[in-house]
Scaffold this active site. Sequence first.
Site, short mmCIF file in Angstrom:
data_model
loop_
_atom_site.label_atom_id
_atom_site.label_comp_id
_atom_site.label_asym_id
_atom_site.label_seq_id
_atom_site.Cartn_x
_atom_site.Cartn_y
_atom_site.Cartn_z
N TYR A 20 -15.63 5.59 3.53
CA TYR A 20 -14.18 5.66 3.61
C TYR A 20 -13.77 4.22 4.09
O TYR A 20 -14.32 3.61 4.70
CB TYR A 20 -13.89 6.65 4.66
CG TYR A 20 -12.29 6.81 4.82
CD1 TYR A 20 -11.36 6.90 3.59
CD2 TYR A 20 -11.76 6.37 5.80
CE1 TYR A 20 -9.91 6.89 3.70
CE2 TYR A 20 -10.33 6.58 6.03
CZ TYR A 20 -9.41 6.81 4.92
OH TYR A 20 -8.02 6.61 5.03
N HIS A 72 -3.41 5.66 14.64
CA HIS A 72 -4.65 5.44 14.03
C HIS A 72 -4.45 4.48 12.90
O HIS A 72 -3.50 3.99 12.73
CB HIS A 72 -5.11 6.88 13.54
CG HIS A 72 -4.12 7.61 12.53
ND1 HIS A 72 -3.25 8.39 12.96
CD2 HIS A 72 -3.92 7.61 11.22
CE1 HIS A 72 -2.40 8.94 12.05
NE2 HIS A 72 -2.67 8.36 10.93
N HIS A 114 1.02 -1.07 0.08
CA HIS A 114 -0.07 0.05 0.01
C HIS A 114 0.91 1.16 0.05
O HIS A 114 1.50 1.46 0.90
CB HIS A 114 -0.81 -0.08 1.21
CG HIS A 114 -1.92 0.98 0.96
ND1 HIS A 114 -1.66 2.39 1.03
CD2 HIS A 114 -3.46 0.94 1.11
CE1 HIS A 114 -2.93 3.10 1.42
NE2 HIS A 114 -3.89 2.19 1.24
N HIS A 120 -0.75 3.40 11.70
CA HIS A 120 0.21 4.68 11.54
C HIS A 120 0.44 5.49 12.65
O HIS A 120 -0.45 5.95 13.26
CB HIS A 120 -0.42 5.53 10.39
CG HIS A 120 0.49 6.52 9.57
ND1 HIS A 120 0.25 7.54 8.94
CD2 HIS A 120 2.15 6.51 9.62
CE1 HIS A 120 1.34 8.01 8.69
NE2 HIS A 120 2.39 7.47 8.89
N GLU A 135 -3.48 15.24 10.97
CA GLU A 135 -4.38 14.88 9.71
C GLU A 135 -5.91 15.21 10.29
O GLU A 135 -6.35 14.75 11.10
CB GLU A 135 -4.29 13.63 9.33
CG GLU A 135 -2.83 13.01 9.19
CD GLU A 135 -2.89 11.50 8.85
OE1 GLU A 135 -3.74 10.82 8.92
OE2 GLU A 135 -1.69 10.99 8.60
#
Length: 448
Positions: free
Chosen positions: A361, A382, A303, A346, A352
Site C-alpha cells: 500500500y 492518520h 490528490h 487526514h 475506516e
Amino acid sequence: MNVNAAPEIVGRASQGVTPGYMSGFGNSFETEALPGALPVGRNSPQRAAYGLYAEQLSGSPFTAPRGANERSWLYRIRPSVKHSGRFAKADMGLWRSAPCLEHDMPIAQLRWDAPPMPTEEVTFVQGVRTMTTAGDVNTQAGMAAHMYLISRSMVDQHFYNADGELMFVPQQGRLRLVTEFGVIAIEPAEIAVIPRGVKFRVELVDGPARGYLCENYGGAFTLPERGPIGANCLANSRDFLTPVASYEDKDTPTELFVKWGGALWRTSLPHSPIDVVAWHGNYAPYKYDLRTFSPVGAIGFDHPDPSIFTVLTSPSETAGTANIDFVIFPERWMVAENTFRPPWYHMNIMSEFMGLIYGVYDAKPQGFAPGGASLHNMMLPHGPDREAFDHASNGELKPVKLTGTMAFMLETRYPQRVTEYAATADTLQDDYADCWRGLEKRFDPSRP
C-alpha cells in the site's frame, strides 16, 4: 505460495460471459436447471412444473419504490418451511454483532498483522473472527468487519444470515460458494456478495483460506452514482456475474445454521436445502473481479478524494452519507505534477477499516502486510508514515505506475468498536503509532 503477489485471472472466458454466470448488476435475471421449470407469464401457477414449489424471497418491503424493490421467485423441491426445524442456540465462537461493547480499549489508530492459519479443522461458521462492529444489528444499520480462517469445507452443513448481507473478500485461497441460486467460485482479487436469507455453504478449492468478510446490516450494496464522471469507468455493471441455477436432490442429514438477532442458531434437516431448480428476479448473489475496476484520478495536479475508488455503496437515509462504502486501491498510474501523491494526512467523520489483499500500500510501505488490517476511527488522525512522506516529498515526479497492489477500505458513518478478540490478538501491533514518530518539525519562517 507468494501471498504478496498479484494473482493471475483464472477461469475467465476470453470472450463473453464466464460459463455458469449471467452478466449485469441488479438485473431481473431468469435461469432454469431443467427445461420448462420456469413458469411463463406468471409467478405462482396452480401446479408448478416437475412438482416444484413456488416461493418468493423478498429483500425489500413489498411497497419499496420499484428501483429499490428486490425480490426473486424460486422454484424448489421443498419450500423453505421444510428447511426449518426446532432451532437451538449454537456457539458463536468469535463472531460478534453490533452493538458490541465487550472491551474498553482506549481510542487509538490500530493495525494488525495477518492472523496465522488455524492448525485445527475449522469450517466457515467456526472460522469467522470479528474485528470491529458499528451501528446496531437490530435497527438494520451499520456493519461488522470480520476475518475468516477456514481449513475445512462445510460438509452437510449450510448457513444463512438474517442480520445482513455478506461480502467475501478472499486474501489467500480460493472458495466455492454453493448457494440456493447457483455456484460462485472466487479467488483473491475477486469478491462475492450473498444477500440476507440466502442459504449457502463454503467449500475450499485448494487448501486453507483466509480473507475478509463485511457484514452489512443496512441497505443492500449498490453501485455508486458516477456524477460528472459520466456513463463509464469505476465498476461497470457488465462485470458483475450472477450464477445460473443448479440444485441438489440430496436426502442426507444436514445442519442448518442461521444468524438472527446477533445470535447463532442451528437445526437439523433430513435433506439439502440447496434445492432451487429455477429462479427469476433481481435478489441474488453475485461476484465481481476487482481487476476489472476502471479507476479515474488526477491527470493534472492534486490528490483526489478516495471516494473515486468506490466499488459498491450501502446508502443511508442521508444522501451522500454511506452506511458503508467499499473502496479499493488497485493498480493505477500516478502522474500529478507538483503534488504530494500518496493519500494526504487526514481526520475524517467516517470510520475506516482497511485490508490488503496483495502487494504494497503506497501510504504504508512497511508494516501493513497482505492479510493484515488497520482501523482509523472517526476523527482520529492518520496518513503516510515517515518513509512514504520523505519519498513522496523528495522523489522525482515522473509518471509512475503502481503495480501488483490491491488494498481495500470499508468506510462507515458509525464509529467502529473493537472486539475483545481484536483488542487482545497477538497480531495487534503495539508500535503502530511509531510509524509517525519520525515526522519532524520542518517549519522555518525564514524559508517560504
